[in-house]
Design an enzyme around this catalytic site. Structure first.
Site, PDB file in Angstrom:
ATOM      1  N   TYR A 498       0.811  -1.222   0.000  1.00  0.00           N
ATOM      2  CA  TYR A 498       0.000   0.000   0.000  1.00  0.00           C
ATOM      3  C   TYR A 498       0.847   1.277   0.000  1.00  0.00           C
ATOM      4  CZ  TYR A 498      -2.914  -3.782   1.777  1.00  0.00           C
ATOM      5  OH  TYR A 498      -3.522  -4.987   1.968  1.00  0.00           O
ATOM      6  N   HIS A 499       1.723   1.373  -0.991  1.00  0.00           N
ATOM      7  CA  HIS A 499       2.534   2.576  -1.157  1.00  0.00           C
ATOM      8  C   HIS A 499       2.406   3.129  -2.582  1.00  0.00           C
ATOM      9  CE1 HIS A 499       5.293   0.780   2.187  1.00  0.00           C
ATOM     10  NE2 HIS A 499       4.269   1.429   2.704  1.00  0.00           N
ATOM     11  N   PRO A 500       1.198   3.424  -3.057  1.00  0.00           N
ATOM     12  CA  PRO A 500       1.053   3.935  -4.428  1.00  0.00           C
ATOM     13  C   PRO A 500       1.592   5.354  -4.552  1.00  0.00           C
ATOM     14  CG  PRO A 500      -1.046   4.056  -3.283  1.00  0.00           C
ATOM     15  CD  PRO A 500      -0.107   3.330  -2.368  1.00  0.00           C
TER      16      PRO A 500
END
Length: 567
Positions: A498-500
């Site tokens: 979850y690091h877009p």
């Protein structure tokens, strides 16, 4: 380099997406006026709103689509398990089918509350490697090299653990601390690193990331300390600052080449918010490009295909999506020294609330990924290319949120993926349906790096330090041993941490969305983007702290422009 011109017939119509009846209703819409509007009360937006509102002569409005962060689920670190996938706090995005991952749809958790994703994340304080920022500068982003951003990180930080002052600050608002009561297995993991040639590292934000250690966390005496806690809650009494929560942006108002306001839904009605100076989008790597595209700013051909009249042909909007693809090893263990749900562990579970609220100790202090670190595979050419997040509890091999029993797990992610995806809008009447396409493993090298990462993680778990808690490897499983078998496992199970980033990237090429020197959107006055979406390349680490740094840099740019008389 220049963006394609504004479409003149659309420039002055704030209700261009409405029907004729809607235009008449829109003219009666309640209007509120401000100098600055900041969209998104997350990691970056809270910093921006704090800094802009220090001038009592300007009116600042901070908008957040989510609601209150006043919940024990958010405040107590272990409550994170109840946040992911919870629509009260999470946008609950799901990506489009991924061809290289067996056509699976990957969840994309993003915070929807005051604090944004800093209210649902694992609170890990990581900045990335110096080489990451130097690469940004090499891509044309002058002013973003490591020695440009290091003073900004230091300015934001209030380090509570006496780490090296060359790298850390003590006067900022963001509290950085050690975990209050890490599980004994987290220490085992760090010691076990020697089996894979990985030294103990006490500070991943100093000279080198390489090695294993207990992560620093953004916490205040064992309680989550989000960007909202750090930068907004202390200044909410400023008379020139307005906070609108549960307020959703519909689209921006563009008049004669300038962003002058936006339509929002708030308190059950549509409102028009005007900004006499600037609008700052800090809605994150998913929602910032979504707002731009819903407003007609983006790839013109694609917008026309879904029924949106282009206002500005800016082809880079929504492109350049990058994220950390992740694979997991999970092990069953009989040891109650690990976190877990079991009859044998009931006394610890029963005592946990008292331990936490009396002394901020015990199981409820865990952020689950207490330890981790960075390693180099044989594919690395420079800084570490994989990161570990160690969990001293059993991660379900069935994908359940909670699984009965005990164990431990290692998450391994590819730090600098070469696969690049995009975000688009679907053709729906609301213009809100976001299509997230990571294109994971589109570049086969990412897959090979992750295979090697899984092998290194197994070396760590094979160390003698884990003998006393050793158990059965449930995933991938002991029969999965060759590179081909591990790759097949990853295609079936890999997810994201979850690091877009990157979907409104800064730069000087034709796909750049914002100017690196100002973070202004190319071709539109009065509009900037300040969040992880402006990163041209994904940094090697967690993205919460870097997003705050971007917010600080943006606020300095805006204040400098205002001081010089710019608008």
């Amino acid at each position: 380099m220049s963006a394609r011109k504004l479409v003149p017939e659309q420039g002055g119509d704030p209700f261009r997406h409405a029907s004729s009846a809607g235009i008449i209703e829109g003219l009666r819409m309640k209007t509120e006026s401000f100098d600055y509007i900041v969209v998104g009360a997350g990691s970056a937006g809270c910093v921006v709103a704090n800094r802009l509102s220090t001038d009592p002569s300007v009116r600042v409005c901070l908008i957040e689509a989510g609601g209150s962060d006043n919940s024990l689920r958010i405040k107590v670190p272990a409550g994170i398990l109840s946040l992911y996938g919870n629509p009260d706090y999470d946008y609950c995005f799901v990506g489009v089918p991924q061809p290289k991952l067996n056509n699976r749809r990957i969840p994309v958790n993003r915070g929807k509350a005051l604090g944004g994703s800093s209210s649902i994340n694992s609170m890990v304080y990581i900045r990335g490697a110096a080489e990451d920022y130097d690469e940004w500068a090499g891509l044309g982003c002058a002013g973003w090299a490591y020695y440009d951003v290091l003073p900004v990180f230091r300015k934001l930080e209030r380090n509570l653990i006496a780490q090296d002052p060359r790298y850390h600050g003590t006067d900022g608002e963001l509290l950085v601390d050690n975990p209050r009561d890490p599980n004994v297995l987290s220490g085992m993991f760090v010691k076990a690193g020697k089996n894979a040639g990985l030294p103990a590292n006490k500070d991943f934000n100093a000279e080198s990331q390489f090695g294993l250690g207990i992560y620093n966390v953004t916490q205040d005496r064992g309680q989550r300390f989000s960007s909202f806690s750090a930068f907004m809650r202390p200044v909410l009494d400023r008379k020139n600052l307005t906070l609108l929560s549960e307020c959703e942006v519909i689209d921006l108002v563009i008049a004669e080449g300038r962003a002058t306001g936006m339509r929002v839904r708030h308190e059950g009605q549509q409102k028009l918010l005007s900004a006499s100076r600037e609008i700052v989008l800090s809605a994150g790597a998913i929602n910032s490009p979504e707002i731009l595209m819903a407003s007609g700013i983006g790839p013109a051909n694609e917008l026309q295909q879904i029924g949106i009249t282009p206002v500005l042909d800016l082809p880079g909007v929504g492109k350049n999506l990058q994220d950390h693809v992740d694979g997991m090893i999970t092990v069953r263990s009989r040891s109650t020294r690990t976190l877990g749900l079991s009859i044998a562990n009931l006394p610890r579970i029963a005592a946990a609330p008292l331990q936490y609220f009396a002394r901020r100790k015990g199981m409820l202090t865990t952020n689950y990924v207490e330890a981790g670190g960075f390693a180099k595979t044989r594919h690395a050419n420079g800084p570490p290319d994989i990161q570990f997040h160690f969990v001293p509890g059993y991660r379900s091999h069935r994908g359940r949120l909670i699984e009965y029993g005990h164990g431990y797990a290692i998450h391994t992610c590819v730090l600098r993926p070469k696969s690049v995806g995009e975000i688009r809008l679907s053709r729906d009447s609301s213009r809100r349906d976001v299509l997230i396409d990571h294109r994971f493993f589109a570049n086969e090298e990412d897959a090979m790096v992750l295979v090697e990462g899984i092998k290194i993680a197994r070396k760590i778990l094979a160390a003698s330090e884990f003998d006393e808690v050793r158990g059965k490897e449930m995933l991938p499983g002991k029969d999965i041993g060759t590179d081909g078998e591990i790759l097949a496992y990853l295609r079936a199970e890999a997810l994201t941490v979850y690091h877009p980033v990157g979907t409104c990237k800064m730069g000087t090429d034709d796909m750049a969305v914002v100017d690196p020197a100002t973070l202004k959107v190319r071709g539109v006055d009065g509009l900037r983007v300040a969040d992880a979406s402006v990163m041209p390349k994904l940094i090697g680490g967690n993205t919460n702290a870097p997003s705050m740094m971007i917010g600080q840099k943006a606020s300095e740019m805006i204040l400098d422009s205002a001081h010089r008389g710019g608008k």
